[in-house]
Design an enzyme around this catalytic site. Structure first.
Site, PDB file in Angstrom:
ATOM      1  N   GLN A   1      -7.599  -0.936   3.941  1.00 38.13           N
ATOM      2  CA  GLN A   1      -8.335  -1.531   5.067  1.00 38.13           C
ATOM      3  C   GLN A   1      -9.703  -2.062   4.673  1.00 38.13           C
ATOM      4  O   GLN A   1     -10.236  -2.941   5.348  1.00 38.13           O
ATOM      5  CB  GLN A   1      -8.504  -0.496   6.192  1.00 38.13           C
ATOM      6  CG  GLN A   1      -7.202  -0.095   6.857  1.00 38.13           C
ATOM      7  CD  GLN A   1      -6.580  -1.197   7.716  1.00 38.13           C
ATOM      8  OE1 GLN A   1      -7.236  -2.164   8.107  1.00 38.13           O
ATOM      9  NE2 GLN A   1      -5.295  -1.067   8.004  1.00 38.13           N
TER      10      GLN A   1
ATOM     11  N   THR B   1      11.317  -6.864 -11.108  1.00 41.45           N
ATOM     12  CA  THR B   1      10.924  -8.252 -11.355  1.00 41.45           C
ATOM     13  C   THR B   1       9.710  -8.613 -10.502  1.00 41.45           C
ATOM     14  O   THR B   1       9.715  -8.380  -9.289  1.00 41.45           O
ATOM     15  CB  THR B   1      12.104  -9.192 -11.015  1.00 41.45           C
ATOM     16  OG1 THR B   1      13.204  -8.817 -11.844  1.00 41.45           O
ATOM     17  CG2 THR B   1      11.758 -10.647 -11.246  1.00 41.45           C
TER      18      THR B   1
ATOM     19  N   HIS C   1      -1.434  -7.909   2.943  1.00 46.88           N
ATOM     20  CA  HIS C   1      -1.202  -8.444   4.287  1.00 46.88           C
ATOM     21  C   HIS C   1      -2.276  -8.092   5.305  1.00 46.88           C
ATOM     22  O   HIS C   1      -2.228  -8.538   6.447  1.00 46.88           O
ATOM     23  CB  HIS C   1       0.207  -8.077   4.784  1.00 46.88           C
ATOM     24  CG  HIS C   1       0.401  -6.653   5.190  1.00 46.88           C
ATOM     25  ND1 HIS C   1       0.343  -6.259   6.502  1.00 46.88           N
ATOM     26  CD2 HIS C   1       0.680  -5.541   4.481  1.00 46.88           C
ATOM     27  CE1 HIS C   1       0.593  -4.956   6.577  1.00 46.88           C
ATOM     28  NE2 HIS C   1       0.797  -4.493   5.361  1.00 46.88           N
TER      29      HIS C   1
ATOM     30  N   CYS D   1       2.357   2.228  12.247  1.00 48.36           N
ATOM     31  CA  CYS D   1       3.513   2.946  11.715  1.00 48.36           C
ATOM     32  C   CYS D   1       3.918   4.105  12.610  1.00 48.36           C
ATOM     33  O   CYS D   1       5.050   4.544  12.584  1.00 48.36           O
ATOM     34  CB  CYS D   1       3.208   3.465  10.319  1.00 48.36           C
ATOM     35  SG  CYS D   1       2.320   2.288   9.316  1.00 48.36           S
TER      36      CYS D   1
ATOM     37  N   ASN E   1      -8.025   3.371   8.891  1.00 45.80           N
ATOM     38  CA  ASN E   1      -7.305   2.283   9.555  1.00 45.80           C
ATOM     39  C   ASN E   1      -7.342   2.360  11.077  1.00 45.80           C
ATOM     40  O   ASN E   1      -7.126   1.368  11.747  1.00 45.80           O
ATOM     41  CB  ASN E   1      -5.842   2.249   9.087  1.00 45.80           C
ATOM     42  CG  ASN E   1      -5.196   3.602   9.142  1.00 45.80           C
ATOM     43  OD1 ASN E   1      -5.598   4.524   8.429  1.00 45.80           O
ATOM     44  ND2 ASN E   1      -4.198   3.750  10.001  1.00 45.80           N
TER      45      ASN E   1
ATOM     46  N   GLY F   1       0.803  -1.212   0.000  1.00 47.29           N
ATOM     47  CA  GLY F   1       0.000   0.000   0.000  1.00 47.29           C
ATOM     48  C   GLY F   1       0.839   1.267   0.000  1.00 47.29           C
ATOM     49  O   GLY F   1       0.502   2.248  -0.669  1.00 47.29           O
TER      50      GLY F   1
HETATM   51  N1  PLP Z   1      -2.903   2.619   3.886  1.00 49.95           N
HETATM   52  C1  PLP Z   1      -3.588   2.220   4.971  1.00 49.95           C
HETATM   53  C2  PLP Z   1      -4.964   2.752   5.208  1.00 49.95           C
HETATM   54  C3  PLP Z   1      -3.016   1.314   5.868  1.00 49.95           C
HETATM   55  O1  PLP Z   1      -3.685   0.935   6.945  1.00 49.95           O
HETATM   56  C4  PLP Z   1      -1.707   0.837   5.609  1.00 49.95           C
HETATM   57  C5  PLP Z   1      -1.036  -0.075   6.560  1.00 49.95           C
HETATM   58  O2  PLP Z   1      -1.202   0.007   7.750  1.00 49.95           O
HETATM   59  C6  PLP Z   1      -1.042   1.277   4.450  1.00 49.95           C
HETATM   60  C7  PLP Z   1      -1.675   2.167   3.615  1.00 49.95           C
HETATM   61  C8  PLP Z   1       0.320   0.783   4.105  1.00 49.95           C
HETATM   62  O3  PLP Z   1       0.217  -0.456   3.453  1.00 49.95           O
HETATM   63  P1  PLP Z   1       1.498  -1.428   3.368  1.00 49.95           P
HETATM   64  O4  PLP Z   1       1.742  -1.923   4.768  1.00 49.95           O
HETATM   65  O5  PLP Z   1       1.057  -2.523   2.423  1.00 49.95           O
HETATM   66  O6  PLP Z   1       2.620  -0.633   2.812  1.00 49.95           O
END
Ligand code: PLP
Length: 381
Positions: free
Chosen positions: A178, A236, A200, A327, A152, A74
């Site tokens: 999400q 790749t 994931h 994060c 999220n 993402g």
């Molecule tokens: N966008 C949202 C709303 C998310 O909740 C997350 C991950 O927590 C991401 C983007 C980032 O995705 P990724 O972990 O696949 O880089």
């Protein structure tokens, strides 16, 4: 009460890999290791697997296979869409995003602002939803609007169809990381031009996701190198991850109704137990208009509580929950999402996000609430 169970309630951060997904991936890590760009049999076999996955995932979101580009997840998809629209593709010179976006949208937008592109932030109401009237004032063909499908931290679902109607001329991106696999998600129905997916969060592998790019948009790669993905994303293709994404997405959509029913049942139970057993609990997630698996709470006496201590206290009982987006955990900043929803800094700092999956049980929920009662007691003495 000692830690007698291990209860994982942090599925918005990431999910365990479905064993069936792992089984489907293994041959592509062992014997079928070819590079999908190679002309020989090894390569051709890998190419077929990648294209079959593209076809199936595209169909699951109502897209054409040529509209789906695999990325590392993402974060990369959001970066590529925002940055390419402004820089490489030269489609837009303004980026508008909601105050509750994930940092994978906010930070690339801020980076673009530093390069001289215009940006604007959409406010949200106390329920976390953008105001379509505010969007209407920003409708312009050289503007990219980025509004997530569901949040999220709170699970709140954004009024995307109203956003589209309010800004018919702008390019519209939605981060559906999400929501995909938790509620119906169809790019045509929503009328979006770009979308972001990640595997994931739906029991697929980490390190794979996709961007939807509507047909007709002249999208130039943000990441340069080989000519993979029709020149829209060099690198790749990770065949095993792509196959894992395909199987996880297939199962999430095939089982959507049962999963939603199960998650809703568990969320209702959680809400009821929290109301009954935790004095001063306040819900940041509404009962309606939110994902079925997220319950975000804070407390009326938040000023006396410490969010990180709550999370670590729960961890001592074997319960995994989160205080917002994984994060930003550890940075001690109050959640920007909850601040935008006009919660006080103390209430934002003390927030707890429970995010469930269809695999959780009623016993998990009971145990988690009991653990919270015990963690809170000494803090409130
Ligand atoms: N966008 C949202 C709303 C998310 O909740 C997350 C991950 O927590 C991401 C983007 C980032 O995705 P990724 O972990 O696949 O880089």
């Amino acid at each position: 009460m000692t830690a007698t169970r291990a209860v994982y309630l942090d599925h918005s951060a990431t999910t365990p890999l479905d064993p069936e997904v792992l089984e489907a991936m293994l041959p592509w890590l062992r014997e079928h290791f070819g590079n999908a760009s190679s002309l020989h049999a090894w390569g051709r076999r890998a190419r077929v697997a990648v294209e079959e996955a593209r076809e199936e995932i595209a169909a699951l979101i109502g897209a054409h296979p040529s509209e789906l580009v695999f990325t590392s997840g993402g974060t990369e998809a959001n970066n590529a869409i925002l940055k390419s629209c402004c820089v490489e593709s030269r489609l837009t010179d303004t980026v508008v995003y909601s105050a509750v976006e994930h940092h994978a949208v906010i930070h690339p937008a801020e980076a673009l602002a530093q390069q001289g592109f215009r940006t604007a932030v959409l406010s949200v109401d106390s329920g976390g939803r953008v105001h379509p009237e505010e969007v209407a004032q920003l409708n312009h063909p050289r503007t990219l609007i980025s509004v997530m499908h569901a949040n999220n931290e709170t699970g709140v679902i954004e009024p995307l169809e109203e956003v589209r109607a309010a800004a018919p001329d702008a390019l519209l991106h939605t981060d559906a990381v999400q929501s995909f696999g938790k509620i119906p998600f169809n790019v045509r129905q929503l009328g979006v031009d770009f979308a972001t997916l990640s595997a994931h969060k739906i029991h697929g592998p980490k390190g794979i996701g996709a961007m939807y790019i509507r047909r007709g948009i002249d999208f130039k790669a943000h990441q340069h190198g080989g000519s993979q993905e029709r020149n829209r994303r060099a690198g790749t293709e990770p065949v095993a991850l792509i196959v894992g994404f395909q199987v996880a997405a297939r199962k999430a959509i095939r089982e959507l109704q049962q999963r939603v029913q199960r998650m809703r049942h568990l969320s209702h139970l959680l809400r009821r137990l929290l109301c009954e057993r935790i004095p001063g609990v306040l819900f940041n997630t509404p009962e309606e208009g939110a994902l079925p698996n997220i319950v975000n709470i804070t407390f009326s006496d938040a000023h006396r509580l410490d969010g990180d201590a709550l999370i670590l206290g729960m961890d001592l009982y074997g319960v995994a929950v989160s205080n917002g987006s994984a994060c930003t955990a550890g940075s001690m900043q109050p959640s920007h999402v909850l601040l935008a929803m006009e919660r006080s800094p103390a209430q934002a700092r003390a927030a707890i996000r429970f995010s469930l999956s269809h695999e959780n049980t009623e016993e998990d929920i009971l145990y988690a609430v009991e653990a919270l009662e015990r963690v809170l007691a000494p803090m409130r003495d």
